[in-house]
Design an enzyme around this catalytic site. Structure first.
Site, PDB file in Angstrom:
ATOM      1  N   GLY A   1       0.827  -1.145   0.082  1.00 12.13           N
ATOM      2  CA  GLY A   1      -0.067   0.032  -0.001  1.00 12.13           C
ATOM      3  C   GLY A   1       0.869   1.379   0.080  1.00 12.13           C
TER       4      GLY A   1
ATOM      5  N   CYS B   1       8.421  -1.046 -11.821  1.00 10.19           N
ATOM      6  CA  CYS B   1       9.764  -0.475 -11.551  1.00 10.19           C
ATOM      7  C   CYS B   1      10.654  -1.064 -12.373  1.00 10.19           C
ATOM      8  CB  CYS B   1       9.751  -0.837 -10.129  1.00 10.19           C
ATOM      9  SG  CYS B   1       9.860  -2.298  -9.517  1.00 10.19           S
TER      10      CYS B   1
END
Length: 386
Positions: free
Chosen positions: A231, A339
């Protein structure tokens, strides 16, 4: 432990890694079998192992052998360390260098060896990143900086810097990302400090912060974090505006820390292990990926990735984009993030989605390469017609 004993321990851990054990598991195995090692010893061994594993190819070349010992010899040689002071054979020190180890290898390393990538990945880096390929690859050989995100719900950047300083942690403002701090001293103490405990700061890479800051938000907007994990990105977005935030992940276990993290940060996030047909104004898909922009933090990734695994990830990403898009309300936005620095996971996914999904338009795109200012990160934002 003496410095030489720490090197000997790191050699053993690296041999375990070379046999196929993930680096974190190999370190844990050594730690459990070495109760005599203090916290400084464990930290030093960990640093040796990670530094060596990031530079596995070049260090093994400079050390003459693709073994734990060869990697440490090559790594320390790269660092300018006097090897004879550590490889003494006395006590728990590794054995003295033999004549071949002292001489080192005289041949010139290949380009892929020099930048510490498998051959096929170096080809991909060159094809995808062009003149920036070498800079990005070399950045992944070094330890990653530690970045913090200031939480405006709990205080200002100045307040965060003061609280960090009280705990002996020195940080400076990021030159490019508002609200980001780079830790320059005391990084290992961050999670034990007051600034972290009181929600003033969160650990988050600067590139990830920069990407989340690009997403336009307004109070009252609904947000679905589709692959939420822990989160972190939902927390960053919830700190910027009064949002109706829902976190979803296929693994409920990965989301177990979200409620306490949200409480600490002073924001509200609902956790939804299952989704029906609900829609949101903004859907964030932080997709599973190769992690190629973060390999300095997880060097196992670049040695374990294969072309087949990359293709499998690309198929999964395409499937997840389509699934996430179904949860975007008319007139809403889909943010796709990885990423990764590889085009197969980034630009190619954007082009493929636009080709098969009429009614969507690309509104923003960002590619951040690994370096002193952050990890590698990619973001694309699509708007759906009303």
């Amino acid at each position: 432990m003496t410095p030489a004993a720490r090197v000997a321990a790191a050699i053993g851990v690296l041999d375990d890694c070379l046999s196929g054990t993930p680096v974190e598991k190999a370190l844990l195995r050594w730690s459990r079998g070495s109760r005599f090692a203090g916290s400084k010893d464990r930290a030093a061994v960990r640093d040796h192992v990670f530094d060596g594993w990031r530079r596995r190819r070049s260090a093994a070349h400079d050390g003459g052998r693709d073994t734990g010992r060869g990697i440490l010899i090559g790594l320390l040689r790269q660092q300018g360390v006097d090897l004879d002071t550590l490889f003494t054979g006395q006590g728990h020190a590794p054995a003295p260098l033999d004549p071949d180890e002292k001489a080192g290898r005289g041949d010139t390393p290949t380009a892929a060896t020099r930048v510490d990538l498998p051959d096929w990945l170096w080809d991909r880096f060159q094809a995808d990143l062009g003149p920036e390929a070498e800079t990005a690859a070399l950045a992944l050989r070094d330890r990653a900086p530690v970045f913090l995100r200031v939480n405006p719900r709990r205080g200002s950047g100045a307040a965060a810097l003061r609280a960090l300083a009280e705990d002996g942690i020195e940080a400076v403002a990021h030159p490019l990302v508002e609200g980001a701090l780079r830790v320059v001293r005391g990084a290992r103490a961050v999670s034990r400090g007051r600034a972290y405990a009181e929600g003033l700061v969160e650990l988050q890479d600067a590139a990830s912060q920069a990407a989340m800051a690009r997403l336009p938000l307004r109070d009252g907007q609904s947000l679905l974090d589709f692959c939420a994990g822990g989160g972190g990105k939902a927390l960053a977005l919830a700190a910027r505006a009064r949002l109706d935030v829902t976190a979803h992940d296929i693994s409920a276990a990965r989301m177990r820390d979200i409620p306490p993290r949200a409480d600490r940060a002073g924001v509200r996030i609902s956790v939804a292990p299952h989704l029906d047909d609900q829609r949101a104004d903004l859907v964030l898909l932080d997709a599973p990926c190769s992690g190629s922009g973060t390999w300095r933090r997880d060097p196992d990734g670049k040695w374990r990735l294969t072309p087949d695994r990359l293709a499998e990830l690309a198929r999964l990403q395409a499937e997840l984009i389509d699934r996430a898009a179904r949860h975007v309300a008319p007139g809403g936005s889909l943010a796709y993030a990885t990423c990764s620095v590889l085009a197969e996971e980034n630009a190619a996914q954007v082009a493929a989605f636009l080709a098969r999904a009429p009614g969507w338009a690309l509104r923003d795109k960002m590619q951040w390469l690994p370096g002193a200012d952050g990890d590698g990160f990619f973001l694309a934002r699509f708007d759906r017609s009303g």
